[in-house]
Write a protein that holds these residues in place. Structure first.
Motif, PDB file in Angstrom:
ATOM      1  N   HIS A 427      42.140  -5.199  69.622  1.00 29.18           N
ATOM      2  CA  HIS A 427      42.458  -6.459  69.029  1.00 29.18           C
ATOM      3  C   HIS A 427      42.037  -7.576  69.869  1.00 29.18           C
ATOM      4  O   HIS A 427      41.632  -8.641  69.198  1.00 29.18           O
ATOM      5  CB  HIS A 427      43.998  -6.540  68.902  1.00 29.18           C
ATOM      6  N   ALA A 428      42.112  -7.464  71.167  1.00 32.78           N
ATOM      7  CA  ALA A 428      41.729  -8.907  71.933  1.00 32.78           C
ATOM      8  C   ALA A 428      40.391  -8.940  71.916  1.00 32.78           C
ATOM      9  O   ALA A 428      39.784 -10.356  71.946  1.00 32.78           O
ATOM     10  CB  ALA A 428      42.022  -8.441  73.547  1.00 32.78           C
ATOM     11  N   VAL A 429      39.216  -8.045  71.606  1.00 27.74           N
ATOM     12  CA  VAL A 429      37.953  -8.418  71.534  1.00 27.74           C
ATOM     13  C   VAL A 429      37.423  -8.558  69.844  1.00 27.74           C
ATOM     14  O   VAL A 429      36.445  -8.306  69.638  1.00 27.74           O
ATOM     15  CB  VAL A 429      36.900  -7.254  71.990  1.00 27.74           C
ATOM     16  N   LYS A 430      38.463  -8.928  69.292  1.00 26.05           N
ATOM     17  CA  LYS A 430      38.365  -9.248  67.621  1.00 26.05           C
ATOM     18  C   LYS A 430      38.024  -8.178  66.860  1.00 26.05           C
ATOM     19  O   LYS A 430      37.147  -8.517  65.825  1.00 26.05           O
ATOM     20  CB  LYS A 430      37.366 -10.289  67.614  1.00 26.05           C
ATOM     21  N   ILE A 431      38.416  -6.956  67.138  1.00 31.13           N
ATOM     22  CA  ILE A 431      38.038  -5.711  65.926  1.00 31.13           C
ATOM     23  C   ILE A 431      39.282  -5.804  65.328  1.00 31.13           C
ATOM     24  O   ILE A 431      40.422  -5.572  65.514  1.00 31.13           O
ATOM     25  CB  ILE A 431      37.832  -4.577  66.962  1.00 31.13           C
ATOM     26  N   THR A 432      38.764  -6.048  63.880  1.00 25.70           N
ATOM     27  CA  THR A 432      39.923  -6.134  62.836  1.00 25.70           C
ATOM     28  C   THR A 432      40.628  -4.740  62.574  1.00 25.70           C
ATOM     29  O   THR A 432      39.869  -3.665  62.978  1.00 25.70           O
ATOM     30  CB  THR A 432      39.560  -6.554  61.540  1.00 25.70           C
ATOM     31  N   ASP A 433      41.866  -4.755  62.262  1.00 26.19           N
ATOM     32  CA  ASP A 433      42.592  -3.400  62.102  1.00 26.19           C
ATOM     33  C   ASP A 433      42.407  -2.493  63.326  1.00 26.19           C
ATOM     34  O   ASP A 433      41.813  -1.305  63.164  1.00 26.19           O
ATOM     35  CB  ASP A 433      42.253  -2.794  60.688  1.00 26.19           C
ATOM     36  N   MET A 449      30.111  -4.159  66.894  1.00 28.21           N
ATOM     37  CA  MET A 449      31.765  -3.467  67.087  1.00 28.21           C
ATOM     38  C   MET A 449      31.667  -2.430  68.335  1.00 28.21           C
ATOM     39  O   MET A 449      32.501  -2.775  69.109  1.00 28.21           O
ATOM     40  CB  MET A 449      32.114  -2.929  65.951  1.00 28.21           C
ATOM     41  N   ARG A 450      30.644  -1.975  68.575  1.00 31.07           N
ATOM     42  CA  ARG A 450      30.659  -0.757  69.528  1.00 31.07           C
ATOM     43  C   ARG A 450      30.423  -1.731  71.026  1.00 31.07           C
ATOM     44  O   ARG A 450      31.240  -1.530  72.010  1.00 31.07           O
ATOM     45  CB  ARG A 450      29.251  -0.217  69.564  1.00 31.07           C
ATOM     46  N   THR A 473      21.195  -6.756  73.808  1.00 28.61           N
ATOM     47  CA  THR A 473      20.215  -5.863  73.235  1.00 28.61           C
ATOM     48  C   THR A 473      20.431  -5.102  71.977  1.00 28.61           C
ATOM     49  O   THR A 473      21.609  -4.661  71.603  1.00 28.61           O
ATOM     50  CB  THR A 473      19.836  -4.869  74.429  1.00 28.61           C
ATOM     51  N   ALA A 474      19.252  -5.325  71.249  1.00 31.69           N
ATOM     52  CA  ALA A 474      19.181  -4.733  69.902  1.00 31.69           C
ATOM     53  C   ALA A 474      20.427  -5.254  68.727  1.00 31.69           C
ATOM     54  O   ALA A 474      20.417  -4.661  67.708  1.00 31.69           O
ATOM     55  CB  ALA A 474      19.341  -3.240  69.907  1.00 31.69           C
ATOM     56  N   LEU A 475      20.719  -6.477  69.062  1.00 31.29           N
ATOM     57  CA  LEU A 475      21.685  -7.030  68.171  1.00 31.29           C
ATOM     58  C   LEU A 475      21.124  -8.168  67.531  1.00 31.29           C
ATOM     59  O   LEU A 475      20.360  -8.886  68.133  1.00 31.29           O
ATOM     60  CB  LEU A 475      23.004  -7.456  68.809  1.00 31.29           C
ATOM     61  N   ASP A 476      21.366  -8.506  66.196  1.00 26.60           N
ATOM     62  CA  ASP A 476      20.791  -9.385  65.519  1.00 26.60           C
ATOM     63  C   ASP A 476      21.599 -10.955  66.220  1.00 26.60           C
ATOM     64  O   ASP A 476      22.458 -10.783  66.785  1.00 26.60           O
ATOM     65  CB  ASP A 476      21.034  -9.406  64.081  1.00 26.60           C
ATOM     66  N   VAL A 477      21.043 -11.914  65.688  1.00 29.76           N
ATOM     67  CA  VAL A 477      21.385 -13.355  66.689  1.00 29.76           C
ATOM     68  C   VAL A 477      22.859 -13.638  66.204  1.00 29.76           C
ATOM     69  O   VAL A 477      23.554 -14.129  67.052  1.00 29.76           O
ATOM     70  CB  VAL A 477      20.384 -14.258  66.109  1.00 29.76           C
ATOM     71  N   THR A 478      23.232 -13.343  64.843  1.00 29.05           N
ATOM     72  CA  THR A 478      24.508 -13.586  64.624  1.00 29.05           C
ATOM     73  C   THR A 478      25.519 -12.905  65.269  1.00 29.05           C
ATOM     74  O   THR A 478      26.549 -13.471  65.987  1.00 29.05           O
ATOM     75  CB  THR A 478      24.916 -13.297  63.047  1.00 29.05           C
ATOM     76  N   VAL A 479      25.349 -11.628  65.487  1.00 29.78           N
ATOM     77  CA  VAL A 479      26.282 -10.465  66.243  1.00 29.78           C
ATOM     78  C   VAL A 479      26.059 -11.153  67.885  1.00 29.78           C
ATOM     79  O   VAL A 479      27.090 -10.890  68.734  1.00 29.78           O
ATOM     80  CB  VAL A 479      25.634  -9.280  66.145  1.00 29.78           C
ATOM     81  N   GLN A 480      24.801 -11.375  68.251  1.00 32.69           N
ATOM     82  CA  GLN A 480      24.764 -11.871  69.647  1.00 32.69           C
ATOM     83  C   GLN A 480      25.601 -12.822  70.133  1.00 32.69           C
ATOM     84  O   GLN A 480      26.153 -12.835  71.057  1.00 32.69           O
ATOM     85  CB  GLN A 480      23.261 -12.103  70.103  1.00 32.69           C
ATOM     86  N   LYS A 481      25.709 -13.910  69.085  1.00 36.08           N
ATOM     87  CA  LYS A 481      26.616 -14.899  69.421  1.00 36.08           C
ATOM     88  C   LYS A 481      28.104 -14.766  69.389  1.00 36.08           C
ATOM     89  O   LYS A 481      28.819 -15.344  70.240  1.00 36.08           O
ATOM     90  CB  LYS A 481      26.241 -16.196  68.229  1.00 36.08           C
ATOM     91  N   GLN A 482      28.539 -13.615  68.661  1.00 37.30           N
ATOM     92  CA  GLN A 482      29.838 -13.093  68.491  1.00 37.30           C
ATOM     93  C   GLN A 482      30.009 -12.493  69.894  1.00 37.30           C
ATOM     94  O   GLN A 482      31.098 -12.740  70.245  1.00 37.30           O
ATOM     95  CB  GLN A 482      30.138 -12.063  67.557  1.00 37.30           C
ATOM     96  N   VAL A 483      29.241 -11.534  70.252  1.00 34.98           N
ATOM     97  CA  VAL A 483      29.468 -11.065  71.704  1.00 34.98           C
ATOM     98  C   VAL A 483      29.560 -12.184  72.669  1.00 34.98           C
ATOM     99  O   VAL A 483      30.257 -11.975  73.592  1.00 34.98           O
ATOM    100  CB  VAL A 483      28.357 -10.043  71.891  1.00 34.98           C
ATOM    101  N   LEU A 484      28.472 -13.097  72.833  1.00 33.06           N
ATOM    102  CA  LEU A 484      28.500 -14.087  73.796  1.00 33.06           C
ATOM    103  C   LEU A 484      29.815 -14.852  73.767  1.00 33.06           C
ATOM    104  O   LEU A 484      30.324 -15.345  75.037  1.00 33.06           O
ATOM    105  CB  LEU A 484      27.347 -14.731  73.912  1.00 33.06           C
ATOM    106  N   ASP A 485      30.376 -15.239  72.754  1.00 25.67           N
ATOM    107  CA  ASP A 485      31.287 -16.061  72.482  1.00 25.67           C
ATOM    108  C   ASP A 485      32.622 -15.207  73.026  1.00 25.67           C
ATOM    109  O   ASP A 485      33.666 -15.730  73.679  1.00 25.67           O
ATOM    110  CB  ASP A 485      31.880 -16.438  71.280  1.00 25.67           C
ATOM    111  N   LEU A 486      32.789 -13.853  72.590  1.00 23.01           N
ATOM    112  CA  LEU A 486      33.755 -13.212  73.152  1.00 23.01           C
ATOM    113  C   LEU A 486      33.773 -13.186  74.800  1.00 23.01           C
ATOM    114  O   LEU A 486      34.833 -13.194  75.407  1.00 23.01           O
ATOM    115  CB  LEU A 486      33.550 -11.754  72.787  1.00 23.01           C
TER     116      LEU A 486
END
Length: 627
Positions: A427-433, A449-450, A473-486
């Motif tokens: 939950h802390a890393v913003k994974i729903t349910d 998510m992984r 690595t190997a993540l699209d730019v949108t997901v990259q931003k989410q991981v970096l923001d996390l």
């Protein structure tokens, strides 16, 4: 059940399972139904041929051979199973020796297995049969021991292909002991080929037993298996060939049953994990500014990592020195082979033999890492986020169970509390349910998510330092931003220092407060991230070349993209001068003769160059040159 039903619906699976069911039913019920008729002596029908009363004839005591072949199924299958189990257990123990005992103690066992595999299997069987004596027990030991080396070799190969993957390293990071790593993380992920091999080996073992009994070294009278019946029928093969051929046909049918079934169930193996997770516990966040600069979390002085080479030691990390304070984010950039990941692995104690890690000092949160003890810190105050989350997670375990393992081994939590903490971290890393997701396997998660779940694993404790090795690595730019923001959020909430390794200069410039630029195993520049893309900020020609090679919105599309001359330095070929000199447009004779030291300047800016800040320009080809 879906995997089993899919396997059973294939032609091979349907045929194999049908034959196997038939053989096993015979093994169970034939002695009960026809045992008395198989042992009944009929003096009036000695050595009789096939007839309506005796379908394949009788033996020298008038006993019905058809019923004896059916009844012999039980003993034949029991002995084959016993020998296969013995070979499997010994093979797994020998094959897993490098994991259980370590490479140094495992090498003699591996060498012994290699020697035994070189001997023909038949010679080993006959040798052990003589050693253990004639009879069923001796034959079980002989065939089991003779089959074990080949099974051990298979185990060694399969275990070696798995034991170096990231999710096994993550288990080591979590402090899991070697036996549990083998049982929980390695064996389940090599189970499918092992099951196939065991099932196929049953057919070969059955044939070997038949051969020993046929030669008179296996089952002895009054007991009988198919091989013993073949031996008894050999004397009259020209008069009644069915007496010898019928047991042989039974061996063929049973062997096909095991082999076909083994191929069909290759993809039908699965493992289970604990259920019953409870709801997450939410915790308040803290502000980053309250943590930055409060304490020195990591201090590295003159770190080197060396490996043995053909002529001399190869040193891919050479004299690295830097420090991180609480809440600080430091990026490490450079081309592949610069030593970035190896530096991080050495800090986490994950460089294995024959690698040698040395330094003047490596201090983390008051602990001297040169004296070891990273296993106690990893997963608690030191977290590592690996590069590829798909290989960093055990594919045979549920996500929640893998995170909970960290809490159980490092924080002393019981199973229920550890699972609750795992859900809380998801939950802390913003994974729903998170409660439902914790019961899923890694393949059911997307790449982003992984990666978030991997960060959650690092947060199972209370980390003071997070080492993130190419987390986007190997993540699209949108997901990259989410991981970096996390990662940024984790810094704010935990007050942890962040060591971010990346090839992307732009990412590091946006996320980090300082940047370490590595080339050929050394830090060539240490500068504030705010100066990285500012004219006159970066001083080393390699740093400026890296920045120039990254296009932005102002890049002239009519001009070729900037590149760096030459190839990255080979760690085994680094000379006495500056390693970047062969590619550097500013290189002089001094650069080729003397390696510059990392000199401190204003605001903590450090650079290792004889010509810092000299102007550069681009040729029409896009190559960086001096101006």
């Amino acid at each position: 059940m879906n995997r089993w039903s899919r396997a059973a619906r294939t032609p091979m699976g349907l045929t194999g399972l049908t034959l196997l069911t038939f053989v096993l039913l015979l093994a169970v019920f034939a002695p009960l139904l026809w045992g008395d008729r198989a042992d009944a002596v009929d003096p009036d029908n000695l050595l009789a041929g096939p007839s309506f009363a005796h379908w394949i004839g009788t033996d020298n005591l008038g006993r019905d051979l058809f019923f004896r072949v059916l009844v012999a199924t039980r003993l034949s299958i029991e002995l084959a199973l016993a020998a296969t189990v013995l070979a499997t257990v010994i093979g797994i123990l020998l094959g897993s020796a490098p994991v259980l005992l370590g490479r140094r103690l495992g090498r003699p066992i591996t060498a012994l297995v290699n020697i035994l595999v070189a001997f023909p299997g038949l010679l080993l069987v006959l040798f052990f049969a003589v050693v253990f004596g004639v009879g069923a027990k001796g034959a079980v030991l002989a065939i089991g021991l003779a089959s074990a080396p080949a099974f051990a070799r298979l185990c060694q190969t399969l275990i070696a292909s798995v034991s170096e993957l990231d999710y096994v390293a993550a288990a080591r990071v979590a402090g899991v002991n070697r036996l549990r790593i083998l049982i929980r993380h390695v064996l389940p992920n090599i189970a499918e080929p092992l099951i196939v091999n065991i099932t196929i080996s049953l057919g070969g073992t059955l044939l070997a037993f038949t051969g020993l009994s046929f030669l008179g070294l296996g089952v002895q009278s009054p007991s009988y298996d198919w091989g013993k019946l073949m031996q008894d029928g050999l004397a009259g093969i020209y008069v009644n060939p069915l007496a010898a051929l019928a047991p042989g046909l039974a061996v063929i049918i049973a062997g096909l049953a095991f082999n076909l079934t083994g191929e069909a169930i290759a993809g039908a193996f699965g493992v289970t994990s604990p259920r019953g997770l409870i709801h997450p516990v939410r915790r308040p966040a803290a502000e980053l500014g309250a943590h930055v600069g409060q304490e020195l979390v990591l201090d590295v002085r003159n770190l080197t990592v060396a490996f043995p080479g053909a002529a001399a030691a190869i040193t891919p990390v050479r004299g690295v020195s830097f420090s991180l304070s609480a809440g600080e984010a430091v990026g490490v950039v450079g081309e592949s082979g610069a030593g970035k990941s190896l530096t991080a692995l050495s800090l986490a104690g994950l460089v294995e033999e024959p690698g040698v890690v040395d330094a003047d000092s490596v201090t983390f949160a008051g602990n001297n890492l040169l004296q070891g003890g990273q296993d106690k810190l990893l997963g608690t105050s030191l977290a590592v986020v690996f590069q590829d989350p798909m290989t960093s997670f055990n594919p045979a375990m549920r996500i929640g169970a893998q995170l909970a393992e960290v809490g159980r081994f490092h924080s002393g939590l019981d199973r229920r509390s550890a699972l609750a903490r795992a859900v809380d971290r998801l939950h802390a890393v913003k994974i729903t349910d998170p409660e439902r997701r914790a019961r899923q396997y890694p393949f059911e998660f997307s790449g982003g998510m992984r990666q978030r779940a991997m960060i959650g694993m690092g947060l199972m404790g209370t980390p003071k330092l997070i080492i993130a090795d190419e987390p986007t690595t190997a993540l699209d730019v949108t997901v990259q931003k989410q991981v970096l923001d996390l990662l940024q959020q984790v810094r704010r909430e935990q007050g942890a220092a962040l060591l971010l390794i990346s090839h992307d200069v732009s990412v590091v410039a946006d996320i980090c407060t300082r940047v370490l630029v590595m080339y050929a195993g050394k830090i060539v520049e240490d500068l504030p991230a705010s100066k990285l893309r500012v004219d006159g900020g970066a001083q080393h020609p390699y740093t400026r070349a890296l920045v120039a090679a990254v296009p932005d919105m102002t890049t002239d599309l009519t001009e070729p993209l900037a590149t760096i001359l030459g190839q990255p330095a080979d760690p085994s070929q680094v000379g006495k001068g500056c390693a970047y000199a062969p590619r550097c447009p500013l290189a002089s004779a001094k650069c080729a003769e003397r390696d510059p030291s990392l000199i401190s300047g204003a605001n903590g800016h450090r650079v290792a160059c004889w010509h810092p800040g000299a102007p550069l320009e681009l040729l029409p080809t896009g190559e960086v040159v001096a101006r």
